[in-house]
Design an enzyme around this catalytic site. Structure first.
Site, PDB file in Angstrom:
ATOM      1  N   PRO B 279       0.777  -1.233   0.000  1.00  0.00           N
ATOM      2  CA  PRO B 279       0.000   0.000   0.000  1.00  0.00           C
ATOM      3  C   PRO B 279       0.816   1.295   0.000  1.00  0.00           C
ATOM      4  CG  PRO B 279       0.032  -0.933   2.199  1.00  0.00           C
ATOM      5  CD  PRO B 279       0.865  -1.842   1.331  1.00  0.00           C
ATOM      6  N   CYS B 280       2.134   1.221  -0.200  1.00  0.00           N
ATOM      7  CA  CYS B 280       2.913   2.444  -0.019  1.00  0.00           C
ATOM      8  C   CYS B 280       2.545   3.542  -1.006  1.00  0.00           C
ATOM      9  CB  CYS B 280       4.412   2.144  -0.081  1.00  0.00           C
ATOM     10  SG  CYS B 280       4.905   1.294  -1.579  1.00  0.00           S
ATOM     11  N   LYS B 281       2.020   3.162  -2.162  1.00  0.00           N
ATOM     12  CA  LYS B 281       1.665   4.207  -3.141  1.00  0.00           C
ATOM     13  C   LYS B 281       0.156   4.448  -3.207  1.00  0.00           C
ATOM     14  CE  LYS B 281       5.654   5.197  -5.231  1.00  0.00           C
ATOM     15  NZ  LYS B 281       6.490   4.891  -4.052  1.00  0.00           N
TER      16      LYS B 281
END
Lengths: 335, 368
Positions: B279-281
């Protein structure tokens, strides 16, 4: 007249079930090989439209078990609408040799006997769908060998369907009737049900149907003409010309307990939602019958229902969870 | 080993990071747990294939209601491998603009680009199987890559099995048994007679690897560190056997397969591993999408409330105009336009996820 062919169940085991079995085997069962109760569920058969070709692609006729399959029925989560819970027997073997050499016919017959007793003695409709699962868990290699059996009684002579075959239920009883049944199934879900047109004074209401549990067979159809008596069941099969496996034992049940009901008008219930306007209902309708044979019902008929493996052989299946469970394999996937 | 340490660090980081309190969804694309629940409720209400799950009690997150830990939908069909959708220059001309959301209000600036619009269905009909040679054999490359991934095993064990084959056939005990006397005439054959509908197993036989109906269980959890939803995938092949990671990667668009999608421990189970889109982006992508949509929505709302005599048609733009029961009724003037509601977040999120897993039909929202 053609012989009715039923779509067999295919098992769908969620990986979480194998995790739960691992825990159970290590912490609870240990070396015990006793049979345990287990629950599974099936839902209406689904097909989807391939967006590129526009063809309908049928998905499986699945019986699903998950990590809460070992739980007591009371603690189970509520099932989605139009899903049916099935009880079964689970037996895990300690070694692959025991798994191979187990007396599978005996286990199978035991389950079939339970179904038969349900039909003969108690008339308990909930026993019609029993299944058997035998497993061997190779915990070191994260491999699980398993074999399902869904016993169903062989009807002799076989059930046949008239030349019209299985038709769209919408054509036969109409959209109003189907949405009426849909509404009632939502409020009182059941695997099998009876349906009849609602008796009413004014003709405008004649399309409306009402449903009742199978147990009220005699009273519910008492004043209904034979051509309006409908037996319905939640059908896990997506194939248009093949009803799902649960119908088989229901027909046996009806033949034994209500032999006057012949031919039988069957509604294969396949709709989760009321279709959008313009879209057809998926439920199917057909009239099946069998020539009534002589003194029947004292001896248990032969039963079939071992699941075949992906190669189509009478052999167990294997789930290899090493790629998803083995710590060393998992480390490789890590980025 | 390194993986284990890394995982523990992530777990600690997750533990230490504070629960997001204020709504940030329009500014950063991030949401609070409350908003996650609200958006999840909306999703489950509007599209009942999605349901809330409790998960393992010992893994429950206290900032979420105990019976609403994560969302799940099961048996999502996946007809083709994403690798067969790989984008070529020839496809570029085939792009077309799609109007977002309800078709009743087209032309409000919410078009999306659909990229494979011109793809001919003839790739996949059984009759034209001979044309397969025309399609660049991308699958082979992907398989190679997937196998290479499998080969990286520390123990140097065998490569991951090629897709579509049952792994380690030799290890299945050969115990075919004659349990049932002869063929039962009332059992439908696996690829039994079909009228108009293709049986999944038949499809697979007829068309090789072009059309295998896999199914996926898709879960959406709330990631506390990134403050966004996070998607998890558990795949099954057409026989109901679980998919191996390399097989799962075949269903993820090539841009993401080896970068943002990894196999990790599913947070609401003690031992389950699942493929997950990192989910980092998510937040930044969601922010862009929301900004774009919000502009359209605000404009729409201004237009509707801008003093025109016609009453606003409640329900026409249901995702955005759903009256907010708990808030005071806002007067329709330009400063107070509500814009996109956070309820709609997960629906948008699924459309974004659909671009990462193009062949898994996670986005059931278009079907309505």
């Amino acid at each position: 007249m053609t012989v009715v062919q039923f779509t067999p169940f295919s098992s769908l085991v969620q990986p979480a079930f194998w995790h739960e079995l691992t825990r159970l085997k290590i912490d609870v069962l240990k070396l015990s090989e006793e049979s345990l109760p287990i629950t599974a569920s099936y839902s209406v058969g689904r097909s989807i439209t391939d967006r590129e070709t526009g063809q309908e692609v049928a998905l499986g006729c699945n019986l699903t078990i998950s990590d809460d399959s070992f739980n007591d029925t009371k603690t189970l989560q509520r099932l989605p609408a139009n899903s049916v819970r099935v009880n079964g027997t689970f037996k895990n073997f300690n070694t692959i040799e025991e798994f191979k050499e187990a007396d599978k016919s005996a286990l199978f017959n035991q389950t079939a006997d339970e179904i038969w007793n349900g039909i003969k003695a108690t008339g308990d409709i909930s026993l019609l769908n029993r299944f058997l699962l035998i497993t061997f868990a190779d915990l070191k290699k994260y491999r699980y060998y398993y074999w399902f059996a869904f016993p169903a009684f062989v009807a002799k002579p076989a059930w046949s369907i008239d030349d019209a075959g299985w038709k769209s239920a919408e054509e036969h009883i109409g959209r109003d009737a189907l949405s009426g049944i849909h509404t009632q199934l939502q409020s009182s879900p059941s695997a099998y049900f009876l349906a009849r047109p609602r008796s009413s004074e004014d003709k405008t209401d004649s399309h409306n149907y009402e449903i009742a549990p199978i147990s009220s067979l005699d009273s519910f159809f008492a004043n209904t003409p034979a051509e309006q008596q409908i037996i319905g069941f939640v059908d896990p099969s997506p194939l248009p010309q093949n009803p799902g496996w649960p119908l088989r034992n229901l027909l046996t049940f009806l033949r034994i307990r209500k032999s006057t009901l012949n031919p039988i008008r069957v509604l294969c219930w396949r709709d989760v939602d009321i279709p959008a306007s313009g879209k057809p209902w998926k439920s199917r309708f057909g009239i099946v019958q069998a020539s009534v044979s002589e003194a029947e019902g004292d001896v248990r008929p032969a039963a079939v229902g071992w699941e075949k493996n992906p190669q189509g052989k009478m052999a167990p299946r294997m789930a290899d969870l090493a790629p998803m469970m083995d710590p060393s394999r998992l480390a490789d996937q890590a980025v | 080993m390194q993986h284990a340490i890394q995982r523990n660090i992530f777990a600690l980081r997750d533990y230490l990071s504070p629960v997001l309190k204020e709504s940030k969804f329009k500014e950063h694309g991030r949401i609070t747990p409350e908003e996650f629940v609200a958006a999840g409720d909306f999703l489950a209400y509007k599209f009942p294939v999605w349901t809330w799950e409790k998960g393992d009690a010992s893994k429950a997150r206290d900032y979420l209601p105990s019976d609403k830990q994560y969302l799940v939908t099961r048996g999502v069909p996946c007809l083709r491998r994403a690798t067969s959708l790989a984008y070529t220059d020839a496809d570029e001309d085939a792009e077309r603009l799609l109007s977002f959301g309800d078709s009743s209000a087209p032309g409000d600036g919410d078009e999306w680009v659909e990229t494979h619009a011109g793809r001919k269905p003839n790739h996949d009909t059984a009759a034209s199987a001979g044309e397969i040679g025309d399609i660049p054999d991308i699958d082979a490359d992907a398989d190679g890559a997937a196998n290479a991934l499998g080969n990286m095993s520390l123990s140097g064990s065998k490569a991951a099995p090629p897709a579509g084959e049952t792994p380690d056939l030799d290890d299945i005990p050969d115990m075919e048994e004659e349990l049932e006397g002869g063929d039962d005439e009332a059992t439908a054959a696996p690829s039994g007679p079909t009228g108009g509908v293709i049986d999944a197993s038949e499809v697979e036989v007829a068309k090789g690897n072009l059309l295998q109906v896999r199914t996926y269980d898709v879960m959406i959890t709330y990631d506390k560190y990134y403050q966004t939803p996070r998607i998890w995938l558990l795949g099954y092949d057409e026989n109901g056997s679980p998919l191996t990671p390399p097989q799962v990667f075949q269903d993820i668009s090539a841009d993401h397969a080896f970068k943002t999608v990894t196999i990790e421990a599913f947070p609401h189970s003690k031992s389950l591993q699942a493929a997950s889109v990192h989910p980092c982006k998510h937040a930044s992508v969601m922010k862009k999408v929301i900004e774009r949509m919000n502009a359209g929505v605000v404009e729409e709302q201004r237009r509707l409330s801008g003093g025109s005599a016609t009453p606003t048609k409640e329900g026409k733009k249901w995702p955005f105009r759903k009256s907010s029961g708990n808030k005071e009724e806002k007067t329709p003037n330009d400063d107070d336009v509500e814009g996109m509601r956070v309820d709609f977040y997960l629906v948008v999120f699924l459309k974004f996820i659909a671009s990462i897993v193009p062949t898994i039909e996670v986005d059931s929202t278009t079907a309505f």
